[in-house]
Design a protein around this motif. Structure first.
Motif, PDB file in Angstrom:
ATOM      1  N   ALA A   1      -5.267   3.038   2.226  1.00 25.35           N
ATOM      2  CA  ALA A   1      -4.550   2.529   3.488  1.00 25.35           C
ATOM      3  C   ALA A   1      -5.861   2.283   4.426  1.00 25.35           C
TER       4      ALA A   1
ATOM      5  N   SER B   1       1.005   3.855  -2.849  1.00 28.68           N
ATOM      6  CA  SER B   1       0.735   5.369  -2.603  1.00 28.68           C
ATOM      7  C   SER B   1       1.741   6.116  -3.275  1.00 28.68           C
TER       8      SER B   1
ATOM      9  N   VAL C   1       1.000  -1.176  -0.057  1.00 25.00           N
ATOM     10  CA  VAL C   1       0.061   0.185  -0.138  1.00 25.00           C
ATOM     11  C   VAL C   1       0.848   1.333  -0.107  1.00 25.00           C
ATOM     12  N   ILE C   2       1.817   1.283   0.831  1.00 22.52           N
ATOM     13  CA  ILE C   2       2.737   2.276   0.817  1.00 22.52           C
ATOM     14  C   ILE C   2       3.504   2.680  -0.563  1.00 22.52           C
TER      15      ILE C   2
ATOM     16  N   VAL D   1       1.849   6.268   4.364  1.00 23.26           N
ATOM     17  CA  VAL D   1       1.079   6.145   3.153  1.00 23.26           C
ATOM     18  C   VAL D   1       0.846   7.645   2.542  1.00 23.26           C
TER      19      VAL D   1
ATOM     20  N   ALA E   1      -4.844   7.801  -1.568  1.00 27.22           N
ATOM     21  CA  ALA E   1      -3.991   7.052  -0.956  1.00 27.22           C
ATOM     22  C   ALA E   1      -4.443   6.683   0.561  1.00 27.22           C
TER      23      ALA E   1
END
Length: 196
Positions: free
Chosen positions: A76, A15, A11-12, A89, A72
């Motif tokens: 998250a 983003s 996810v990071i 994020v 983003a």
């Protein structure tokens, strides 16, 4: 490496890549065939787009960049990330905007993206920060400086609203990133050779 940690990393990374989509660069490239970083103030941001494409370009760039930040943080939230993950994020999407890999690490200044992310992170915080910026703008008529003062005050406002210490610390890092990106605004302007 457990599944939750893998999810956080993905996810990071997603983003950051989302942040790399430089609205200003692609909009101006599409409309004029030119690189916005070679025009106007030389920055890939909404204000510079406004100089080149007018108010419509400014609004479109601001909104799309803000939506990047909001998306983003929402991603998250959907993935169930903790406060640390949410801040990571938010920082990642802003860093993608500042330093997009596909544009040679030369992007915009991150204010719109940060605003969208903060608004999704905490609506009350985002609205208060926006109100502070608007009041300062009305008083000073200085767009960039009004926004920067609001950015500096964001961690303090968050603290008053009772956000947890990790979140407040992350907002301090976010403010530092944005101030770094806008550092040229604090530099004295060279005197023109034509000035008296």
């Amino acid at each position: 490496m457990n599944q939750f940690l893998i999810m956080n990393v993905l996810v990071i990374l997603a983003s950051y890549l989302l942040g790399c989509f430089s609205t200003a660069y692609y909009l101006v490239r599409w409309r004029t065939g030119q690189d916005i970083r070679q025009l106007g103030s030389g920055t890939a941001g909404a204000r510079n787009v406004g100089r080149i494409l007018g108010k419509g370009g400014f609004v479109a760039t601001f909104l799309v960049d803000a939506i990047k930040g909001a998306l983003a943080v929402q991603l998250a939230n959907w993935a169930g990330l903790s406060s640390v993950g949410l801040i990571a994020v938010l920082l990642a999407v802003v860093m993608g905007h500042l330093w997009p890999i596909q544009l040679g690490w030369r992007g915009g200044k991150g204010a719109s993206t940060a605003f969208g992310g903060v608004l999704m992170l905490d609506v009350t915080l985002g609205l208060i920060v926006a109100a502070i910026a608007l009041v300062l703008l009305a008083l000073t008529r200085r767009f960039t400086r009004s926004g920067l003062i609001a950015v500096i005050l964001t961690p303090l406002v968050a603290w008053f609203l009772g956000v947890d210490d990790l979140m407040a610390g992350g907002l301090v890092v976010l403010a530092a990133l944005l101030l770094f990106a806008h550092r040229a605004s604090f530099m004295p302007q060279p005197l023109s050779s034509h000035s008296t």
